[in-house]
Design an enzyme around this catalytic site. Structure first.
Site, PDB file in Angstrom:
ATOM      1  N   LEU A  33       0.822  -1.217   0.000  1.00  0.00           N
ATOM      2  CA  LEU A  33       0.000   0.000   0.000  1.00  0.00           C
ATOM      3  C   LEU A  33       0.854   1.264   0.000  1.00  0.00           C
ATOM      4  O   LEU A  33       1.916   1.320   0.613  1.00  0.00           O
ATOM      5  CB  LEU A  33      -0.933  -0.016   1.218  1.00  0.00           C
ATOM      6  N   GLY A  36      -1.211   6.392  -3.052  1.00  0.00           N
ATOM      7  CA  GLY A  36      -2.242   6.284  -4.088  1.00  0.00           C
ATOM      8  C   GLY A  36      -3.458   5.534  -3.542  1.00  0.00           C
ATOM      9  O   GLY A  36      -4.602   5.956  -3.729  1.00  0.00           O
ATOM     10  N   HIS A  37      -3.180   4.419  -2.832  1.00  0.00           N
ATOM     11  CA  HIS A  37      -4.285   3.679  -2.202  1.00  0.00           C
ATOM     12  C   HIS A  37      -4.967   4.543  -1.147  1.00  0.00           C
ATOM     13  O   HIS A  37      -6.186   4.482  -0.970  1.00  0.00           O
ATOM     14  CB  HIS A  37      -3.768   2.408  -1.518  1.00  0.00           C
ATOM     15  N   LYS A 149      -4.949   5.824 -12.379  1.00  0.00           N
ATOM     16  CA  LYS A 149      -3.665   5.418 -12.966  1.00  0.00           C
ATOM     17  C   LYS A 149      -3.853   4.184 -13.852  1.00  0.00           C
ATOM     18  O   LYS A 149      -3.270   4.090 -14.923  1.00  0.00           O
ATOM     19  CB  LYS A 149      -2.647   5.130 -11.876  1.00  0.00           C
ATOM     20  N   ASP A 150      -4.688   3.248 -13.392  1.00  0.00           N
ATOM     21  CA  ASP A 150      -4.964   2.059 -14.205  1.00  0.00           C
ATOM     22  C   ASP A 150      -6.214   2.334 -15.029  1.00  0.00           C
ATOM     23  O   ASP A 150      -7.300   1.785 -14.781  1.00  0.00           O
ATOM     24  CB  ASP A 150      -5.151   0.847 -13.291  1.00  0.00           C
ATOM     25  N   SER A 186       3.056   0.496  -6.937  1.00  0.00           N
ATOM     26  CA  SER A 186       3.859  -0.465  -6.153  1.00  0.00           C
ATOM     27  C   SER A 186       5.116  -0.849  -6.924  1.00  0.00           C
ATOM     28  O   SER A 186       6.139  -1.194  -6.338  1.00  0.00           O
ATOM     29  CB  SER A 186       3.036  -1.707  -5.850  1.00  0.00           C
TER      30      SER A 186
END
Ligand code: PAF
Length: 284
Positions: A33, A36-37, A149-150, A186
């Site tokens: 983590l 961003g999380h 981001k994804d 990550s």
């Protein structure tokens, strides 16, 4: 914060919370983590009565066994990371809890799963769509939070939720960046110090195109050339793809009109493959 490892216990806890009329927020992660999380968790905390975070390194979304094996796993560190943020439950199952004996049912979101990331990672989004289906069916949250981001994962999950009528609203949060502009991921942990500095070129390249767009450039070819020019100026960077596409269908866009478009990049810095994107014409 309770850590739950059993799928049935997670399902029954969530069921009880729903019966008590509590609004459930869910953040799916593979652990490792970072800030961003955190932005997803904080948004969930703001919007929901109960926040559930899953930590599960999903084997079915990895193309290479070694990539899966090397993926960082440290539940103690993740739990410590979460402890100040008022998370109610962490769902951290073993793979056998999610994929039991004789597991043979997979969810495929056709077409958009094969584009961009899909072409170099065949089957990746089938794994994502399958595990997200299992997690949403287990928890049945009111809201589920994902990071921009994804961007392709967001498109796939939105389509999955729409097509299969999940009763969950998808909330997408903006990309969180380091001071250099590097998008948090990550995978950044795998970069050497010098590669980490070099990786800032990815966001610089997107910014250059965004600036050109804001100065009136609308042609896909010219905007993607701009990205390519900046990426090529960094000798450690090797471009995988640069794409200007519709953010939902991921179909190529030739000329930017009035609708939002996604400018997405994948590049290798040394051995580490990174992705990033910006939205042009973003509606506020
Ligand atoms: O974005 C991720 O970390 C994963 O793809 C997700 C959504 C948790 C599914 O395993």
């Amino acid at each position: 914060m309770e850590i739950i490892t059993r799928q049935q216990r997670m399902a029954s806890v969530a069921k009880k919370l729903r019966r008590d009329n509590l609004v459930l927020g869910f953040v799916a992660t593979m652990g490792a983590l970072h800030e961003g999380h955190l932005s997803l968790i904080q948004k969930a905390r703001q919007m929901c009565d109960q926040v559930i975070v899953s930590v599960f390194v999903n084997p079915t979304q990895f193309n290479e066994e070694t990539d899966f094996e090397q993926y960082p796993r440290d539940l103690t560190a993740d739990a410590e990371f979460l402890s100040p943020y008022d998370v109610d439950y962490v769902f951290a199952p073993e793979a056998s809890e999610i994929y039991g004996d004789n597991f043979t049912t997979f969810v495929t979101v056709d077409d958009i799963s094969d584009k961009l990331e899909g072409s170099s990672r065949p089957g990746h989004f089938r794994g994502v769509a399958t595990v997200v289906t299992i997690l949403l069916n287990t928890i049945r949250p009111d809201f589920a939070f994902f990071g921009q981001k994804d961007a392709q994962q967001v498109a796939v999950i939105r389509r999955l939720v729409r097509d299969l009528r999940f009763d969950t609203e998808i909330v997408v949060m903006p990309i969180v960046r380091e001071e250099s502009g590097l998008a948090l991921s990550s995978r950044n942990e795998l970069l050497s110090e010098s590669d980490r500095a070099a990786a800032a070129v990815i966001y610089k390249s997107l910014q250059a195109a965004k600036e050109a767009f804001e100065n009136g450039e609308k042609s896909s070819g010219n905007l993607t050339d701009k990205v390519s020019e900046v990426l090529d100026s960094e000798e450690r960077a090797r471009t995988d793809y640069i794409a200007l596409v519709d953010p939902n269908s991921l179909e190529p866009v030739e000329k930017v009109g009035d609708d939002p478009v996604l400018l997405a990049v994948a590049a290798r810095i040394g051995d580490v493959r990174l992705i990033d994107n910006v939205i042009l014409n973003e509606k506020q």
